[in-house]
Design a protein around this motif. Sequence first.
Motif, PDB file in Angstrom:
ATOM      1  N   VAL A  51      23.800 -25.586  25.057  1.00  0.00           N
ATOM      2  CA  VAL A  51      23.372 -25.312  25.534  1.00  0.00           C
ATOM      3  C   VAL A  51      21.969 -24.832  25.516  1.00  0.00           C
ATOM      4  O   VAL A  51      21.036 -25.168  26.187  1.00  0.00           O
ATOM      5  N   ALA A  52      21.602 -25.724  24.667  1.00  0.00           N
ATOM      6  CA  ALA A  52      20.547 -25.865  23.703  1.00  0.00           C
ATOM      7  C   ALA A  52      19.546 -26.621  25.282  1.00  0.00           C
ATOM      8  O   ALA A  52      20.309 -28.115  25.097  1.00  0.00           O
ATOM      9  N   ALA A 166      37.592 -18.401  27.387  1.00  0.00           N
ATOM     10  CA  ALA A 166      36.779 -17.352  26.373  1.00  0.00           C
ATOM     11  C   ALA A 166      35.645 -17.255  27.316  1.00  0.00           C
ATOM     12  O   ALA A 166      34.476 -18.262  26.828  1.00  0.00           O
ATOM     13  N   ARG A 167      35.018 -16.283  27.268  1.00  0.00           N
ATOM     14  CA  ARG A 167      33.249 -15.893  27.312  1.00  0.00           C
ATOM     15  C   ARG A 167      33.012 -16.058  26.714  1.00  0.00           C
ATOM     16  O   ARG A 167      33.444 -14.930  25.717  1.00  0.00           O
ATOM     17  N   VAL A 168      31.476 -16.779  26.673  1.00  0.00           N
ATOM     18  CA  VAL A 168      30.880 -16.623  25.223  1.00  0.00           C
ATOM     19  C   VAL A 168      29.025 -16.087  25.905  1.00  0.00           C
ATOM     20  O   VAL A 168      29.539 -16.454  27.134  1.00  0.00           O
ATOM     21  N   THR A 169      28.244 -15.359  24.502  1.00  0.00           N
ATOM     22  CA  THR A 169      27.400 -15.339  25.061  1.00  0.00           C
ATOM     23  C   THR A 169      26.372 -15.921  23.514  1.00  0.00           C
ATOM     24  O   THR A 169      26.719 -15.926  22.513  1.00  0.00           O
ATOM     25  N   VAL A 170      25.285 -16.780  24.168  1.00  0.00           N
ATOM     26  CA  VAL A 170      24.657 -17.257  23.111  1.00  0.00           C
ATOM     27  C   VAL A 170      23.368 -16.693  23.439  1.00  0.00           C
ATOM     28  O   VAL A 170      22.266 -16.882  24.379  1.00  0.00           O
ATOM     29  N   SER A 171      22.589 -16.777  22.837  1.00  0.00           N
ATOM     30  CA  SER A 171      21.291 -15.548  22.382  1.00  0.00           C
ATOM     31  C   SER A 171      19.518 -16.661  22.062  1.00  0.00           C
ATOM     32  O   SER A 171      20.536 -16.463  20.531  1.00  0.00           O
ATOM     33  N   PHE A 172      18.884 -16.667  22.053  1.00  0.00           N
ATOM     34  CA  PHE A 172      17.932 -17.100  21.044  1.00  0.00           C
ATOM     35  C   PHE A 172      16.688 -16.419  20.909  1.00  0.00           C
ATOM     36  O   PHE A 172      16.249 -15.779  22.039  1.00  0.00           O
ATOM     37  N   GLY A 173      16.508 -16.041  19.728  1.00  0.00           N
ATOM     38  CA  GLY A 173      15.465 -15.034  19.737  1.00  0.00           C
ATOM     39  C   GLY A 173      14.075 -15.785  19.312  1.00  0.00           C
ATOM     40  O   GLY A 173      14.005 -16.733  19.947  1.00  0.00           O
ATOM     41  N   GLU A 174      12.743 -14.909  19.771  1.00  0.00           N
ATOM     42  CA  GLU A 174      11.944 -15.542  19.554  1.00  0.00           C
ATOM     43  C   GLU A 174      10.983 -16.257  18.287  1.00  0.00           C
ATOM     44  O   GLU A 174      12.114 -15.840  16.896  1.00  0.00           O
ATOM     45  N   PRO A 175      10.323 -17.824  17.557  1.00  0.00           N
ATOM     46  CA  PRO A 175      10.529 -18.083  16.678  1.00  0.00           C
ATOM     47  C   PRO A 175      10.012 -17.314  15.400  1.00  0.00           C
ATOM     48  O   PRO A 175       9.356 -16.146  15.891  1.00  0.00           O
TER      49      PRO A 175
END
Length: 221
Positions: A51-52, A166-175
């Motif tokens: 996803v990246a 399966a359903r997954v969630t990927v969250s990228f936060g602020e650097p």
Amino acid sequence: MYHVLHTVVPPLAKAVWRPTVHGLEHVPTSGGVILASNHLSFADSMIIPIVAPRPVAFLAKSDYFTGTGVRGALQRGWFEGLGMLPVDRDDSKAAIASLDTALGVLGRGGAFGIYPEGTRSRDGRLYRGRTGVAHLALTAGVPVVPVGLIGTERLQPVGARFPTLARVTVSFGEPIQVAGRFEGVPLGRARREVTDEIMAAIQGLTGQEPAGVYNERTVEA
């Protein structure tokens, strides 16, 4: 190999698993960067590169690169294609070699993925971060993007050989920027403060219960 697989695998994987992704805009498109994530499943190191928005290098057991025959070649090609780098975790010098490998990736302006917990969480809690991630960030002077994974433990449960639906969630936060912030601060204290800041950011993305202790690697982890 990476570019070939990355053209095919992400669209297919996204169509099958339909991951929910947040915060891609927080991942720098160029320059050295560390992606620091919680760790719930063996599949985490596949989900993040899929996803990246740019190649992400992860360390993987050297056993995955030494297989023989057709199966061994396919497995080796798969891991190399996803940007995995081999490391012998049973070697007494593996930790130092791993850090050197990571610094090499960052020095070339690449993205390096790491799990500060050290190994997978078996109970869903978020364990205390080890300071290797801060050592990398402070030495290389690169930002750290916290990553929160939710649901990957259902994608490939511990002991399962293959992923499931399966359903997954990927969250990228602020650097998290570290360059120039810790001048004059004792190195040990700086590493601890950076690591704790990273883990707090990850916890904010996942909502996991903090374990408050380090996670210890089991034989098969």
